[in-house]
Design a protein around this motif. Structure first.
Motif, PDB file in Angstrom:
ATOM      1  N   GLY A 194    -126.932 -66.360 -79.048  1.00 26.29           N
ATOM      2  CA  GLY A 194    -126.664 -67.673 -78.475  1.00 26.29           C
ATOM      3  C   GLY A 194    -125.475 -68.394 -79.050  1.00 26.29           C
ATOM      4  N   ALA A 195    -124.720 -67.725 -79.937  1.00 23.93           N
ATOM      5  CA  ALA A 195    -123.557 -68.387 -80.541  1.00 23.93           C
ATOM      6  C   ALA A 195    -122.524 -68.741 -79.488  1.00 23.93           C
ATOM      7  N   TYR A 196    -122.397 -67.925 -78.466  1.00 22.61           N
ATOM      8  CA  TYR A 196    -121.505 -68.195 -77.345  1.00 22.61           C
ATOM      9  C   TYR A 196    -121.972 -67.373 -76.160  1.00 22.61           C
ATOM     10  N   THR A 197    -121.393 -67.624 -75.008  1.00 24.36           N
ATOM     11  CA  THR A 197    -121.788 -66.904 -73.805  1.00 24.36           C
ATOM     12  C   THR A 197    -121.593 -65.413 -73.989  1.00 24.36           C
ATOM     13  N   GLY A 198    -122.632 -64.655 -73.736  1.00 17.58           N
ATOM     14  CA  GLY A 198    -122.562 -63.206 -73.898  1.00 17.58           C
ATOM     15  C   GLY A 198    -123.144 -62.718 -75.209  1.00 17.58           C
ATOM     16  N   ALA A 199    -123.416 -63.640 -76.154  1.00 17.40           N
ATOM     17  CA  ALA A 199    -124.040 -63.242 -77.430  1.00 17.40           C
ATOM     18  C   ALA A 199    -125.544 -63.179 -77.213  1.00 17.40           C
ATOM     19  N   GLU A 200    -126.000 -62.051 -76.703  1.00 20.27           N
ATOM     20  CA  GLU A 200    -127.401 -61.912 -76.300  1.00 20.27           C
ATOM     21  C   GLU A 200    -128.302 -61.463 -77.435  1.00 20.27           C
ATOM     22  N   LYS A 201    -127.724 -61.043 -78.565  1.00 23.06           N
ATOM     23  CA  LYS A 201    -128.540 -60.636 -79.703  1.00 23.06           C
ATOM     24  C   LYS A 201    -127.728 -60.766 -80.981  1.00 23.06           C
ATOM     25  N   ASP A 202    -128.423 -60.773 -82.106  1.00 24.74           N
ATOM     26  CA  ASP A 202    -127.740 -60.821 -83.394  1.00 24.74           C
ATOM     27  C   ASP A 202    -126.919 -59.556 -83.581  1.00 24.74           C
ATOM     28  N   ARG A 203    -125.730 -59.712 -84.155  1.00 24.07           N
ATOM     29  CA  ARG A 203    -124.874 -58.552 -84.373  1.00 24.07           C
ATOM     30  C   ARG A 203    -124.108 -58.719 -85.677  1.00 24.07           C
ATOM     31  N   SER A 204    -124.125 -57.665 -86.484  1.00 25.54           N
ATOM     32  CA  SER A 204    -123.395 -57.709 -87.744  1.00 25.54           C
ATOM     33  C   SER A 204    -121.907 -57.543 -87.485  1.00 25.54           C
ATOM     34  N   GLY A 205    -121.097 -58.024 -88.430  1.00 24.16           N
ATOM     35  CA  GLY A 205    -119.651 -57.910 -88.309  1.00 24.16           C
ATOM     36  C   GLY A 205    -119.086 -56.900 -89.289  1.00 24.16           C
ATOM     37  N   LEU A 206    -117.764 -56.786 -89.278  1.00 27.68           N
ATOM     38  CA  LEU A 206    -117.100 -55.797 -90.124  1.00 27.68           C
ATOM     39  C   LEU A 206    -117.219 -56.134 -91.607  1.00 27.68           C
ATOM     40  N   ILE A 207    -117.361 -57.421 -91.931  1.00 25.56           N
ATOM     41  CA  ILE A 207    -117.512 -57.795 -93.341  1.00 25.56           C
ATOM     42  C   ILE A 207    -118.789 -57.196 -93.909  1.00 25.56           C
ATOM     43  N   GLU A 208    -119.874 -57.235 -93.144  1.00 23.60           N
ATOM     44  CA  GLU A 208    -121.127 -56.636 -93.618  1.00 23.60           C
ATOM     45  C   GLU A 208    -121.001 -55.113 -93.721  1.00 23.60           C
ATOM     46  N   LYS A 209    -120.271 -54.519 -92.793  1.00 25.25           N
ATOM     47  CA  LYS A 209    -120.094 -53.071 -92.849  1.00 25.25           C
ATOM     48  C   LYS A 209    -119.229 -52.654 -94.026  1.00 25.25           C
ATOM     49  N   ALA A 210    -118.321 -53.539 -94.458  1.00 28.49           N
ATOM     50  CA  ALA A 210    -117.427 -53.225 -95.571  1.00 28.49           C
ATOM     51  C   ALA A 210    -118.019 -53.625 -96.920  1.00 28.49           C
ATOM     52  N   ASN A 211    -119.210 -54.198 -96.932  1.00 32.39           N
ATOM     53  CA  ASN A 211    -119.813 -54.681 -98.185  1.00 32.39           C
ATOM     54  C   ASN A 211    -119.898 -53.556 -99.210  1.00 32.39           C
ATOM     55  N   GLY A 212    -119.385 -53.811-100.406  1.00 28.52           N
ATOM     56  CA  GLY A 212    -119.376 -52.799-101.448  1.00 28.52           C
ATOM     57  C   GLY A 212    -118.151 -51.916-101.421  1.00 28.52           C
ATOM     58  N   GLY A 213    -117.216 -52.194-100.509  1.00 21.58           N
ATOM     59  CA  GLY A 213    -116.026 -51.358-100.390  1.00 21.58           C
ATOM     60  C   GLY A 213    -114.782 -52.195-100.137  1.00 21.58           C
ATOM     61  N   ILE A 214    -113.927 -51.695 -99.260  1.00 27.04           N
ATOM     62  CA  ILE A 214    -112.644 -52.335 -98.977  1.00 27.04           C
ATOM     63  C   ILE A 214    -112.554 -52.665 -97.492  1.00 27.04           C
ATOM     64  N   LEU A 215    -112.090 -53.885 -97.190  1.00 24.38           N
ATOM     65  CA  LEU A 215    -111.808 -54.303 -95.813  1.00 24.38           C
ATOM     66  C   LEU A 215    -110.303 -54.460 -95.684  1.00 24.38           C
ATOM     67  N   PHE A 216    -109.692 -53.669 -94.768  1.00 27.74           N
ATOM     68  CA  PHE A 216    -108.249 -53.747 -94.536  1.00 27.74           C
ATOM     69  C   PHE A 216    -107.994 -54.496 -93.241  1.00 27.74           C
ATOM     70  N   LEU A 217    -107.275 -55.615 -93.329  1.00 31.22           N
ATOM     71  CA  LEU A 217    -106.961 -56.451 -92.174  1.00 31.22           C
ATOM     72  C   LEU A 217    -105.473 -56.334 -91.877  1.00 31.22           C
ATOM     73  N   ASP A 218    -105.146 -55.578 -90.829  1.00 34.75           N
ATOM     74  CA  ASP A 218    -103.744 -55.443 -90.428  1.00 34.75           C
ATOM     75  C   ASP A 218    -103.369 -56.615 -89.520  1.00 34.75           C
ATOM     76  N   GLU A 219    -102.077 -56.953 -89.509  1.00 34.87           N
ATOM     77  CA  GLU A 219    -101.575 -58.090 -88.718  1.00 34.87           C
ATOM     78  C   GLU A 219    -102.409 -59.342 -89.004  1.00 34.87           C
ATOM     79  N   VAL A 220    -102.628 -59.624 -90.277  1.00 28.12           N
ATOM     80  CA  VAL A 220    -103.523 -60.722 -90.661  1.00 28.12           C
ATOM     81  C   VAL A 220    -102.991 -62.071 -90.207  1.00 28.12           C
ATOM     82  N   HIS A 221    -101.685 -62.172 -89.939  1.00 32.33           N
ATOM     83  CA  HIS A 221    -101.135 -63.443 -89.465  1.00 32.33           C
ATOM     84  C   HIS A 221    -101.649 -63.810 -88.081  1.00 32.33           C
ATOM     85  N   ARG A 222    -102.255 -62.850 -87.353  1.00 26.82           N
ATOM     86  CA  ARG A 222    -102.842 -63.144 -86.040  1.00 26.82           C
ATOM     87  C   ARG A 222    -104.251 -63.730 -86.166  1.00 26.82           C
TER      88      ARG A 222
END
Length: 820
Positions: A194-222
């Motif tokens: 319910g966070a926005y239209t189309g968010a029909e269920k809870d969903r984890s993000g890339l930060i949770e998937k990267a927990n304990g490791g490294i998150l690489f964000l390319d084109e971070v200025h975007r």
């Protein structure tokens, strides 16, 4: 001591003295010219310049191009960006007990002991700094290797036991969702239902998937400012929230590596100051000649390994690759080498050769131009390529670091070329017909057009396909990121008109607003256009083979492409429907509420498809006689009904207002019509619906049709806009109310989807002069939406919205315009 050794020693001493000034002045001298060295040694400047360039070619000194060129010794250059104190660096890279630091991850990096020496030291310091490393920003032009450098940092962390071998490395390009900040943040942080239209269920993000490791964000200025603030909070506190969460905080222990091609000042100060380590990756032009040569050898070795055939590169071809302008840096160099190998591969198969021969004739034109634009001194090139003009032979069996070896790839475009060659031979084509593209006299074929974002992506794929199959058939349009969709649409439409021979055109695109061009162009030109997304080189190869040699129909070519890469034919083949019965949804542009009504009718009335009834959005100028397009449709189709905010007065054709459809009464009456109620029978009058009842139903309708906007919040904002407008205009009736809301929502959705082309407002000049004050009211009211959604309403948008409000006054304006 030899002259060249004296020159090197003098340069080293000058650099050492210069570096000592760093403690008192950040503006220390980084390099010295040949004239300065010659003056110190009382030698001829020409001889000194020649020796310095030879030392540069040998990798013993580095050079800053310019007039004059400046030389310095890389090992004496400061090793760290001043963002991190020197004491921190010294502690992090100081010698450790045996086995503590394993630099093997960087050992395979070309330039690790040369132009990238200080960058490697910085990266090691960032990974090893206790307790969990330093967040790092990688700077550099497109194609310099920032993504690869980040992956090597991860491998180094695993090899040095800073991370376990099961720790994740998650890579994400912020540019992929830059046109929709809400989706971008959802991908990173996750969402709750319910966070926005189309968010029909809870969903984890890339930060949770990267927990304990490294998150690489390319084109971070975007990443939008609010996203940078959320990342700052994560880096500062170690906690984050999913989109839509207000109370629960989630812990995360990740090392963030970010990359950008822009000046870091474009980032929020609060975010940038939380990144202590900044590493700049030099461009290909800034790197020594010897490293460029090693990169060329590596990329040819990788291609040789892929196809399991030795590659012979002629001396002239090698000189071209060593010397040409390469603004795309290492990424472009790799692509150009692959393109050349693909071009030579067909000839290799044809001649049944035991090796692949790379000559200038198979290289792209800009590589050939390298022979005439040698920026590096000739002595440097000849020193390494030798004077005898001997060919360079590279084999996949060469003893090369195992990490750089690439296993043969099943399904690579080399496999496709060989498969297509054998298939064409079985079809009876000779080698000359295949190689020269002369399979038979000219005839109608499906056109192929590749359109992709970037400066050379589309052109490179088309060149590979054309060169590999020996034809000049695939056309390409590259889309710079700063170009407007309207400009690109015009170019694509013009090209499709030129290349269509009567069998339609296959449009191969990558993403974004390009996916919508097929339907638009078909509606404008009548040319059948099929659109396939996620374009790749194998897809272009297959499309050219099927269209040019196989002479297949458009549907067959499109299906063959989908089979290679199961993406969606976005809009199918754009062609008029074969349906004889049609319901028109009318709006001002044919792209706003008309499209929303079409989607709503098709969702609510499944019997439309069951009975073969087409729903077609059309543009309409309110209150005027039926425009020419409507007359054409009426003459070709059986019109069952018209639905919209405006009644085009088509005689006996029943009209259903937008509000009646939303309220439900119109849907019931349409069902009767679909199931056989004669059009000439008078339908009972529609019951009046209260404004509040209509608004309640409107929110449900918006929830069904809006894809990128929260309908509840939008309705709240739009009612504020209407309240402001109704202080100037009379209270809007239900028809104009629904038309205004639907069209404003369509404008917002269009702009969020990368600002797709805006339909021009007819009679705008006269309209602006007649309703200047009213347009100003609309513009001021719409500023509420502009602030809420970070978009901007153009003049055409305001004209269309005003026309909905004062529709009764428009006919005279239009007739006056036509009489001018």
């Amino acid at each position: 001591m030899k002259r060249i050794d004296r020159i090197l020693a003098t340069l080293q001493e000058k650099c050492r003295q210069s570096r000592s000034l760093l403690s008192v002045s950040p503006n220390y001298r980084k390099g010295f010219s040949a004239q300065e060295i010659a003056a110190s040694l009382q030698l001829d400047r020409t001889n000194v310049s020649r020796d310095l360039n030879l030392l540069y070619a040998q990798g013993k000194v580095d050079k800053i191009p310019g007039k004059p060129a400046l030389f310095f010794t890389r090992e004496l250059e400061p090793e760290m960006d001043v963002t991190v104190p020197a004491t921190v660096v010294a502690e992090a890279i100081a010698p450790d007990p045996p086995g503590r630091i394993d630099a093997g991850a960087f050992a395979t990096l070309i330039g690790a002991n040369g132009s990238l020496h200080s960058q490697v030291k910085q990266a090691q310091a960032a990974v090893l700094y206790p307790p969990h490393g330093l967040h790092t920003l990688l700077l550099g032009e497109t194609g310099v290797g920032k993504s690869m450098f980040a992956e090597i940092m991860y491998r180094f962390a695993v090899r040095t036991k800073q991370l376990s071998d099961k720790s994740p490395f998650v890579s994400f390009n912020c540019a992929d969702y830059a046109s929709n900040p809400q989706l971008l943040l959802g991908q990173l942080f996750g969402v709750v239902k319910g966070a926005y239209t189309g968010a029909e269920k809870d969903r984890s993000g890339l930060i949770e998937k990267a927990n304990g490791g490294i998150l690489f964000l390319d084109e971070v200025h975007r990443l939008p400012p609010e996203g940078q603030e959320m990342l700052f909070y994560l880096m500062d506190r170690g906690f984050f929230r999913r989109l839509g969460e207000t109370e629960k905080q989630r812990p995360a222990n990740i090392l963030i590596l970010a990359a950008t091609t822009e000046n870091p000042t474009c980032l929020l100060h609060t975010f940038f100051r939380r990144i202590p380590m900044v590493i700049r990756i030099p461009s290909l032009l800034e790197r020594p000649f010897l490293e460029r040569l090693k990169l060329i050898e590596l990329f040819f070795l990788q291609e040789s390994t892929r196809i399991d055939i030795p590659i012979r590169i002629t001396a002239d071809a090698l000189r071209g690759f060593c010397s040409y302008d390469c603004p795309g840096n290492i990424g472009q160099l790799r692509s150009d080498i692959q393109l050349s190998c693909a071009g030579a591969f067909l000839e290799c198969i044809r001649q049944d050769d035991s090796e692949l021969r790379i000559t200038l004739s198979v290289a792209p034109q800009h590589v050939k131009n390298g022979l005439f634009k040698v920026k590096r001194p000739k002595v440097e090139v000849d020193y390494f390529l030798n004077q005898e003009n001997q060919d360079l032979i590279i084999s996949g069996n060469t003893d090369f670091p195992r990490q750089n070896r690439i296993p043969p790839l099943a399904g690579s475009f080399y496999d496709l070329i060989e498969q297509r060659y054998q298939a064409l031979r079985l079809e009876g084509l000779s080698d000359d017909e295949i190689y020269n593209g002369a399979s038979s006299p000219a005839a109608a074929r499906v056109g192929i057009l590749v359109v992709a974002h970037g400066h050379s992506a589309a052109r490179a794929m088309a060149e590979v396909a054309n060169h590999s199959l020996g034809v000049e058939y695939a056309h390409a349009i590259d889309v710079p990121l700063d170009h407007q969709p309207e400009t690109i649409l015009i170019a694509v439409e013009e090209t499709i008109r030129k290349i269509d021979t009567g069998k339609g055109v296959l449009l191969l695109v990558d993403m974004g607003f390009l996916l919508l061009f097929g339907e638009i162009i078909t509606s404008r030109t009548g040319i059948p256009v099929a659109t396939a997304e996620m374009v790749s080189t194998p897809m272009v190869l297959e499309a050219v083979r099927k269209a040019y040699f196989g002479r297949a129909e458009l549907a067959e070519v499109a299906q063959a492409v989908v089979n290679l890469n199961p993406c969606i034919i976005r809009s199918g083949i754009g062609k008029p429907s074969d349906s004889k019965r049609v319901i028109l949804t009318v709006c001002l542009t044919g792209e706003g509420s008309g499209l929303r009504l079409k989607e709503l009718l098709e969702d609510c009335l499944p019997e439309l498809a069951e009975n073969g009834i087409e729903v077609r959005p059309v543009s309409l100028i309110a209150g005027t006689a039926a425009p020419e397009p409507l007359q054409n449709i009426a003459s070709e189709k059986e019109l069952l009904a018209v639905v919209g905010a405006f009644n085009p007065n088509l005689g006996e054709i029943p009209f259903f207002s937008t509000e009646s459809i939303i309220a439900g009464t119109g849907l019931q009456r349409l069902r009767l019509l679909i199931h056989g109620l004669p059009k000439k029978i008078t339908l009972s009058p529609e019951a009046d619906v209260s404004r509040q009842t209509l608004l309640n139903k409107m929110e449900a309708t918006l929830a069904e049709t809006m894809r990128f906007i929260n309908p509840h919040l939008f309705l709240k904002h739009i009612l504020t806009v209407l309240a402001r407008l109704e202080t100037h205009f009379s209270l809007l009736d239900n028809g104009r109310l629904t038309g205004f809301i639907l069209h404003a929502g369509a404008i917002l959705e269009r702009k969020i989807q990368e600002d797709q082309p805006v339909a021009p407002f007819p009679a705008r000049r006269l309209f602006l002069s007649r309703y200047a004050r009213e347009l100003d009211w609309v513009s001021q009211a719409c500023s509420i939406l502009e602030k809420a959604y970070s978009i901007r309403f153009c003049q055409d948008d305001c004209c269309f919205l005003l026309q909905i409000i004062i529709q009764e006054d428009i006919p005279n304006a239009l007739h006056s315009q036509q009489s001018l």
